[in-house]
Scaffold this motif. Structure first.
Motif, mmCIF file in Angstrom:
data_model
loop_
_atom_site.group_PDB
_atom_site.id
_atom_site.type_symbol
_atom_site.label_atom_id
_atom_site.label_comp_id
_atom_site.label_asym_id
_atom_site.label_seq_id
_atom_site.Cartn_x
_atom_site.Cartn_y
_atom_site.Cartn_z
ATOM 1 N N VAL A 1 -2.785 -11.193 -4.698
ATOM 2 C CA VAL A 1 -4.144 -11.060 -5.232
ATOM 3 C C VAL A 1 -4.044 -10.584 -6.679
ATOM 4 O O VAL A 1 -2.987 -10.151 -7.139
ATOM 5 C CB VAL A 1 -5.000 -10.052 -4.424
ATOM 6 N N ASP A 2 -5.155 -10.641 -7.375
ATOM 7 C CA ASP A 2 -5.232 -10.212 -8.773
ATOM 8 C C ASP A 2 -5.730 -8.765 -8.824
ATOM 9 O O ASP A 2 -6.873 -8.472 -8.477
ATOM 10 C CB ASP A 2 -6.188 -11.128 -9.540
ATOM 11 N N TRP A 3 -4.869 -7.856 -9.228
ATOM 12 C CA TRP A 3 -5.191 -6.432 -9.272
ATOM 13 C C TRP A 3 -5.805 -5.995 -10.607
ATOM 14 O O TRP A 3 -6.107 -4.813 -10.786
ATOM 15 C CB TRP A 3 -3.926 -5.610 -9.021
ATOM 16 N N SER A 4 -6.011 -6.910 -11.526
ATOM 17 C CA SER A 4 -6.413 -6.522 -12.885
ATOM 18 C C SER A 4 -7.778 -5.834 -12.937
ATOM 19 O O SER A 4 -8.061 -5.089 -13.883
ATOM 20 C CB SER A 4 -6.413 -7.750 -13.804
ATOM 21 N N ALA A 5 -8.624 -6.065 -11.927
ATOM 22 C CA ALA A 5 -9.946 -5.421 -11.932
ATOM 23 C C ALA A 5 -9.832 -3.907 -11.909
ATOM 24 O O ALA A 5 -10.755 -3.191 -12.326
ATOM 25 C CB ALA A 5 -10.763 -5.900 -10.728
ATOM 26 N N LEU A 6 -8.690 -3.374 -11.442
ATOM 27 C CA LEU A 6 -8.514 -1.924 -11.367
ATOM 28 C C LEU A 6 -8.095 -1.306 -12.697
ATOM 29 O O LEU A 6 -8.038 -0.076 -12.805
ATOM 30 C CB LEU A 6 -7.476 -1.573 -10.290
ATOM 31 N N GLN A 7 -7.817 -2.132 -13.680
ATOM 32 C CA GLN A 7 -7.372 -1.594 -14.971
ATOM 33 C C GLN A 7 -8.424 -0.697 -15.607
ATOM 34 O O GLN A 7 -8.103 0.219 -16.363
ATOM 35 C CB GLN A 7 -7.015 -2.742 -15.925
ATOM 36 N N ARG A 8 -9.684 -0.942 -15.279
ATOM 37 C CA ARG A 8 -10.745 -0.132 -15.897
ATOM 38 C C ARG A 8 -10.893 1.232 -15.251
ATOM 39 O O ARG A 8 -11.625 2.086 -15.768
ATOM 40 C CB ARG A 8 -12.068 -0.879 -15.874
ATOM 41 N N VAL A 9 -10.227 1.451 -14.090
ATOM 42 C CA VAL A 9 -10.332 2.769 -13.464
ATOM 43 C C VAL A 9 -9.006 3.515 -13.429
ATOM 44 O O VAL A 9 -8.977 4.729 -13.219
ATOM 45 C CB VAL A 9 -10.895 2.671 -12.023
ATOM 46 N N GLY A 10 -7.900 2.808 -13.624
ATOM 47 C CA GLY A 10 -6.619 3.504 -13.579
ATOM 48 C C GLY A 10 -5.434 2.562 -13.604
ATOM 49 O O GLY A 10 -5.566 1.379 -13.947
ATOM 50 N N GLN A 11 -4.300 3.078 -13.227
ATOM 51 C CA GLN A 11 -3.032 2.356 -13.285
ATOM 52 C C GLN A 11 -2.508 2.121 -11.869
ATOM 53 O O GLN A 11 -2.386 3.054 -11.077
ATOM 54 C CB GLN A 11 -2.004 3.167 -14.086
ATOM 55 N N VAL A 12 -2.179 0.854 -11.578
ATOM 56 C CA VAL A 12 -1.661 0.491 -10.264
ATOM 57 C C VAL A 12 -0.141 0.402 -10.335
ATOM 58 O O VAL A 12 0.420 -0.237 -11.237
ATOM 59 C CB VAL A 12 -2.230 -0.856 -9.786
ATOM 60 N N GLU A 13 0.528 1.041 -9.373
ATOM 61 C CA GLU A 13 1.991 0.985 -9.300
ATOM 62 C C GLU A 13 2.406 0.565 -7.898
ATOM 63 O O GLU A 13 1.851 1.048 -6.910
ATOM 64 C CB GLU A 13 2.592 2.348 -9.656
ATOM 65 N N PHE A 14 3.396 -0.321 -7.818
ATOM 66 C CA PHE A 14 3.880 -0.852 -6.548
ATOM 67 C C PHE A 14 5.215 -0.187 -6.234
ATOM 68 O O PHE A 14 6.198 -0.372 -6.956
ATOM 69 C CB PHE A 14 4.021 -2.374 -6.637
ATOM 70 N N LEU A 15 5.215 0.605 -5.173
ATOM 71 C CA LEU A 15 6.389 1.400 -4.829
ATOM 72 C C LEU A 15 7.123 0.779 -3.646
ATOM 73 O O LEU A 15 6.518 0.531 -2.599
ATOM 74 C CB LEU A 15 5.977 2.831 -4.474
ATOM 75 N N HIS A 16 8.406 0.558 -3.818
ATOM 76 C CA HIS A 16 9.212 -0.018 -2.741
ATOM 77 C C HIS A 16 10.359 0.893 -2.315
ATOM 78 O O HIS A 16 10.871 0.744 -1.215
ATOM 79 C CB HIS A 16 9.766 -1.378 -3.174
ATOM 80 N N ASP A 17 10.742 1.820 -3.157
ATOM 81 C CA ASP A 17 11.878 2.691 -2.853
ATOM 82 C C ASP A 17 11.363 4.050 -2.389
ATOM 83 O O ASP A 17 11.237 4.988 -3.163
ATOM 84 C CB ASP A 17 12.773 2.854 -4.099
ATOM 85 N N TYR A 18 11.016 4.128 -1.127
ATOM 86 C CA TYR A 18 10.558 5.405 -0.584
ATOM 87 C C TYR A 18 11.018 5.510 0.863
ATOM 88 O O TYR A 18 10.904 4.567 1.629
ATOM 89 C CB TYR A 18 9.042 5.537 -0.672
ATOM 90 N N PRO A 19 11.578 6.644 1.244
ATOM 91 C CA PRO A 19 12.036 6.836 2.624
ATOM 92 C C PRO A 19 10.912 7.380 3.503
ATOM 93 O O PRO A 19 9.833 7.704 3.023
ATOM 94 C CB PRO A 19 13.147 7.874 2.467
ATOM 95 N N ALA A 20 11.191 7.488 4.800
ATOM 96 C CA ALA A 20 10.201 8.015 5.735
ATOM 97 C C ALA A 20 10.216 9.533 5.799
ATOM 98 O O ALA A 20 9.323 10.131 6.379
ATOM 99 C CB ALA A 20 10.454 7.434 7.126
ATOM 100 N N ASP A 21 11.231 10.155 5.200
ATOM 101 C CA ASP A 21 11.326 11.611 5.208
ATOM 102 C C ASP A 21 10.090 12.216 4.538
ATOM 103 O O ASP A 21 9.742 11.869 3.408
ATOM 104 C CB ASP A 21 12.600 12.037 4.462
ATOM 105 N N THR A 22 9.436 13.124 5.243
ATOM 106 C CA THR A 22 8.155 13.658 4.768
ATOM 107 C C THR A 22 8.271 14.346 3.419
ATOM 108 O O THR A 22 7.450 14.118 2.522
ATOM 109 C CB THR A 22 7.575 14.635 5.808
ATOM 110 N N ALA A 23 9.279 15.182 3.253
ATOM 111 C CA ALA A 23 9.411 15.936 2.004
ATOM 112 C C ALA A 23 9.629 15.004 0.814
ATOM 113 O O ALA A 23 9.013 15.166 -0.247
ATOM 114 C CB ALA A 23 10.562 16.937 2.116
ATOM 115 N N THR A 24 10.503 14.032 0.975
ATOM 116 C CA THR A 24 10.783 13.109 -0.127
ATOM 117 C C THR A 24 9.576 12.223 -0.403
ATOM 118 O O THR A 24 9.240 11.951 -1.567
ATOM 119 C CB THR A 24 12.012 12.253 0.203
ATOM 120 N N LEU A 25 8.925 11.771 0.659
ATOM 121 C CA LEU A 25 7.744 10.940 0.481
ATOM 122 C C LEU A 25 6.636 11.714 -0.231
ATOM 123 O O LEU A 25 5.963 11.177 -1.119
ATOM 124 C CB LEU A 25 7.258 10.443 1.842
#
Length: 317
Positions: A20-44
């Motif tokens: 989808v096109d996420w550009s509509a959110l540029q007027r309210v903030g910055q979108v970041e796509f995160l792929h490197d995150y573990p399930a560990d609660t503290a690190t997450l």
């Protein structure tokens, strides 16, 4: 609003950014796509700490009270769909975190249900594996015309599956705690009692919402009352079926097979019997994983964020 940080996680297929096109959110903030995150609660918690908005996919990352309390900047959780058992919604509300969902593309889950049902019935997996390993025909497939499909639940998904079954010339019966004669007649299926459903179904397909009264509704007694060689398909929620009882019925050959997209524990443990039983056709909870559904999910997440930013949240959970 220009400093609003928005995280998109749970994108296992790495498609969110382009579907989808996420550009509509540029007027309210910055979108970041995160792929490197573990399930560990503290690190997450450390990784997600800067974000006021987090977009999640249903039943993937668990946002329990412990994690939510560790995210003081979090103001909005957007989830695909209107149910997500991985979110502690009560804890979120207590912390002042808004939780909103999306509609769904309503054909994805019924289509996968029918895919599993047909493939299981014709024993396609075994034939494909035989062909790929240099072999040829090794078995005989089942037929659908004239057989009885039992639907445990006749909501939107169950009704669509009923339509597929009638197109194949099947008799369709249904039961749930709340199913009325009027609803059954509206869909064009026969309402039966619970015991008759299990006893008469050649193929049983589960389409209930998970709750305390539906958990393990398909138990050892129910499975024992089914026809020898009958098939079970579950694309709803794993805990509706007593998993150990199902495993025993499959190992003993009392059931002919099971087509499963959902499990008690997800992801399915590496050593789980469902990964190796020859009469199980299992998929990794992909009932909602389709192009059109993802477009609805992510497109409406964008709508939801914009509405929330305008102090008018839509589709709250």
């Amino acid at each position: 609003m220009s400093e609003l940080r928005i995280a998109v996680i749970d994108d296992w297929q790495d498609v969110a950014q382009d579907i989808v096109d996420w550009s509509a959110l540029q007027r309210v903030g910055q979108v970041e796509f995160l792929h490197d995150y573990p399930a560990d609660t503290a690190t997450l918690a450390q990784r997600l700490a800067p974000y006021a908005v987090v977009c999640v996919m249903r039943e993937r990352t668990r946002f329990d009270a412990e994690l939510l309390k560790a995210l003081p900047n979090l103001k909005l959780l957007m989830t695909g769909g209107m149910r997500n058992a991985a979110l502690d919604i009560d804890a979120a509300k207590a912390l002042g975190i808004t939780v909103c969902g999306t509609d769904s593309y309503r054909h994805a889950a019924p289509e996968l249900t029918w895919t599993l049902l047909m493939a299981l019935n014709r024993r396609l997996l075994a034939e494909v594996l035989s062909l790929q390993s240099g072999g040829w025909q090794i078995g005989i497939g089942g037929d659908l015309h004239g057989r009885t499909l039992g639907l445990l639940g006749l909501g939107q998904i169950g009704a669509r599956v009923a339509g597929f079954a009638k197109a194949f010339g099947m008799r369709v019966i249904a039961w749930s705690q709340n199913l009325t004669e009027e609803r059954a007649a509206e869909v064009g299926v026969e309402r039966v009692d619970k015991q008759a459903l299990f006893e008469q179904a050649d193929i049983l397909s589960v389409h209930l919402v998970l709750s305390e009264r539906t958990r393990h509704l398909v138990d050892a007694q129910a499975l024992a009352s089914m026809k020898r060689g009958a098939l079970l398909v579950n694309t709803s929620r794993g805990p509706i079926v007593d998993e150990q009882a199902l495993i025993e019925a499959l190992i003993e050959g009392r059931l002919g097979g099971a087509g499963l997209d959902v499990f008690e524990q997800e992801p399915l443990p590496a050593n789980h019997p469902f990964r190796t039983l020859p009469n199980v056709l299992a998929t990794p909870h992909i009932g909602y994983v389709s192009e059109n559904n993802y477009r609805v999910f992510y497109g409406q997440m964008i709508e939801g964020i914009l509405a929330w930013a305008n102090n008018a949240p839509i589709r709250p959970l």
